[in-house]
Design an enzyme around this catalytic site. Structure first.
Site, mmCIF file in Angstrom:
data_model
loop_
_atom_site.group_PDB
_atom_site.id
_atom_site.type_symbol
_atom_site.label_atom_id
_atom_site.label_comp_id
_atom_site.label_asym_id
_atom_site.label_seq_id
_atom_site.Cartn_x
_atom_site.Cartn_y
_atom_site.Cartn_z
ATOM 1 N N HIS A 200 0.801 -1.225 0.000
ATOM 2 C CA HIS A 200 0.000 0.000 0.000
ATOM 3 C C HIS A 200 0.834 1.275 0.000
ATOM 4 O O HIS A 200 0.289 2.356 -0.092
ATOM 5 C CB HIS A 200 -0.941 0.024 1.205
HETATM 6 C C1 UD1 Z 1 -2.208 5.218 6.041
HETATM 7 C C2 UD1 Z 1 -0.897 5.684 6.688
HETATM 8 C C3 UD1 Z 1 0.147 4.600 6.561
HETATM 9 C C4 UD1 Z 1 -0.359 3.284 7.112
HETATM 10 C C5 UD1 Z 1 -1.657 2.926 6.393
HETATM 11 C C6 UD1 Z 1 -2.262 1.638 6.860
HETATM 12 C C7 UD1 Z 1 -0.465 8.096 6.536
HETATM 13 C C8 UD1 Z 1 0.408 9.110 5.924
HETATM 14 N N1 UD1 Z 1 -0.366 6.863 6.027
HETATM 15 O O1 UD1 Z 1 -1.955 5.044 4.665
HETATM 16 O O2 UD1 Z 1 1.290 4.980 7.283
HETATM 17 O O3 UD1 Z 1 0.610 2.275 6.891
HETATM 18 O O4 UD1 Z 1 -2.600 3.992 6.633
HETATM 19 O O5 UD1 Z 1 -3.326 1.262 6.032
HETATM 20 O O6 UD1 Z 1 -1.192 8.410 7.448
HETATM 21 N N2 UD1 Z 1 -9.301 4.550 1.699
HETATM 22 C C9 UD1 Z 1 -10.494 3.903 1.624
HETATM 23 N N3 UD1 Z 1 -11.091 3.533 2.792
HETATM 24 C C10 UD1 Z 1 -10.579 3.807 4.008
HETATM 25 C C11 UD1 Z 1 -9.349 4.498 4.071
HETATM 26 C C12 UD1 Z 1 -8.724 4.848 2.908
HETATM 27 O O7 UD1 Z 1 -11.002 3.627 0.559
HETATM 28 O O8 UD1 Z 1 -11.178 3.456 5.034
HETATM 29 C C13 UD1 Z 1 -8.602 4.904 0.448
HETATM 30 C C14 UD1 Z 1 -8.863 6.294 -0.044
HETATM 31 O O9 UD1 Z 1 -8.932 6.263 -1.438
HETATM 32 C C15 UD1 Z 1 -7.636 7.056 0.378
HETATM 33 C C16 UD1 Z 1 -6.552 5.992 0.308
HETATM 34 O O10 UD1 Z 1 -7.209 4.781 0.647
HETATM 35 O O11 UD1 Z 1 -7.398 8.148 -0.434
HETATM 36 C C17 UD1 Z 1 -5.389 6.219 1.212
HETATM 37 O O12 UD1 Z 1 -5.819 6.367 2.579
HETATM 38 P P1 UD1 Z 1 -4.953 7.245 3.605
HETATM 39 O O13 UD1 Z 1 -5.569 7.198 4.961
HETATM 40 O O14 UD1 Z 1 -4.701 8.584 3.024
HETATM 41 O O15 UD1 Z 1 -3.553 6.528 3.621
HETATM 42 P P2 UD1 Z 1 -3.139 4.987 3.626
HETATM 43 O O16 UD1 Z 1 -2.549 4.663 2.306
HETATM 44 O O17 UD1 Z 1 -4.234 4.091 4.130
#
Ligand code: UD1
Length: 355
Positions: A200
């Site tokens: 991820h």
């Molecule tokens: C975040 C953390 C990362 C951690 C990871 C675990 C930061 C900078 N990164 O990354 O360190 O290892 O979580 O998973 O805080 N999305 C969904 N559903 C959700 C959450 C996210 O669909 O419940 C999608 C969205 O399109 C979003 C993308 O995932 O834009 C990324 O989510 P985000 O919380 O920004 O960062 P992670 O990649 O999950």
């Protein structure tokens, strides 16, 4: 003593659960704030249920966004909450955007902050999490570290020894508690030998070229082993955007904590770019190949079963072959990864001058 905990994203839930429990057993008031950084049922709610985390007192509902907007939104929504609840100490976990946002708010309001999982450094400032770690450590009064490496990192940055408390690994507390239940789950039709994959990190999945080359290596491995791949929503989005093939991979939606633990215990090898999974595989003695050039958790390489394969796909393939031939790396469990890190944290906090 009133302690407020801030959680936001999947790994935070696993780290906060045992700390909440250890403090609850010793009495005292606690408030739980969920920023809503992760919001899908299988990225959030299911973790609360399985880890027996109480309903949050506040859910800030920030959702997704750019780093700046997500961090800013947590700050804006968290400030009135912390002003209203007036905690004696705020505990923040790990290195996600919610962590640094909450720590910044408290430091300006002169509310003491404790950083759980402090001192980790990849020394790679292109990783957003590295920025979050450095800033959070800088402004937190209490730094709870998992091992000697992190104490050393903090000392090298000039942090006073009195602020550093080595407690061990809280994520392993959750693992130790729930491993028996995880092992008892049904086998759900997977073969004896399979490889478990998670990806991820933006550096791996947001670049068409990088994601394509990793998936190509995995597809090749799919010719001789079953590849089980629970896919993070970000990664799923990119696979479809870039039109990449995954026909030889067994793709799943993100799996709950217990199910993922079960898969890790049964996997012949784990291929990942997650930080927490490097630690869990080390504890479980399962060989782990990390698709990154560096790690903020070097003990998993020095002592544990982790091997960094960086962006060398040939190395990934040859290391995987070694593991499947029974020549995978053997490791041992680092000191203080014993299921009692949260108890140590609770004792330190509750016997401090704050209480
Ligand atoms: C975040 C953390 C990362 C951690 C990871 C675990 C930061 C900078 N990164 O990354 O360190 O290892 O979580 O998973 O805080 N999305 C969904 N559903 C959700 C959450 C996210 O669909 O419940 C999608 C969205 O399109 C979003 C993308 O995932 O834009 C990324 O989510 P985000 O919380 O920004 O960062 P992670 O990649 O999950």
């Amino acid at each position: 003593m009133h302690i407020l905990h801030v959680v936001g994203a999947r790994p935070n839930f696993v780290k906060a659960a045992p700390v909440l429990r250890a403090l609850r057993l010793r009495g005292g008031r606690q408030t739980l704030v969920h920023t809503g950084q992760h919001y899908d049922r299988n990225m959030s709610d299911v973790f609360f249920t399985q880890l027996e985390i109480p309903e949050p007192d506040y859910n800030l509902g920030v959702g997704s966004g750019s780093h700046a907007s997500q961090t800013a939104e947590v700050m804006k929504r968290f400030e009135p909450v912390v002003l209203e609840s007036k905690p004696d100490l705020v505990l923040v976990y790990g290195d996600v955007n919610s962590t640094v946002a909450a720590a910044l708010v408290c430091s300006k309001l002169l509310i003491p902050v404790g950083h759980v999982e402090a001192g980790l450094r990849s020394f790679d400032r292109t990783m957003p999490e590295e920025i979050n770690r450095v800033v959070t450590d800088r402004i937190s009064g209490w730094l709870f570290t998992p091992s000697e490496d992190e104490d050393r990192n903090l000392q090298n940055e000039g942090v006073a020894a009195a602020r550093i408390h080595r407690i061990g690994n809280v994520m392993i507390d959750s693992l130790v508690q729930l491993l028996p239940a995880a092992k008892n789950l049904p086998k759900n039709g997977l073969p004896e030998k399979f490889i478990l994959v998670t990806l991820h990190r933006p550096s791996n999945v947001d670049s068409n070229e990088n994601l394509r080359s990793i998936l190509t290596a995995l597809q090749q491995a799919g010719d001789y082993a079953r590849i089980v791949f629970p896919v993070h929503p970000r990664t799923r989005q990119r696979i479809s955007e870039f039109g990449l093939s995954t026909d030889k991979l067994h793709l799943l939606d993100p799996v709950p904590y217990l199910e993922f633990l079960n898969l890790q215990t049964r996997a012949a090898a784990v291929i990942t770019d997650s930080g927490g999974i490097q630690e869990e595989t080390t504890f479980l003695g399962v060989p782990c190949l990390t698709v990154r050039n560096n790690t903020e958790r070097p003990i998993t390489v020095d002592v544990g079963t982790n091997c960094l394969v960086g962006d060398d796909r040939n190395l990934l393939t040859s290391e995987l072959q070694k593991i499947l031939n029974g020549q995978g790396k053997q490791g041992s469990v680092p000191p203080l990864w014993d299921g009692h890190a949260s108890d140590r944290l609770a004792e330190i906090v509750l016997t401090s001058s704050l209480s």
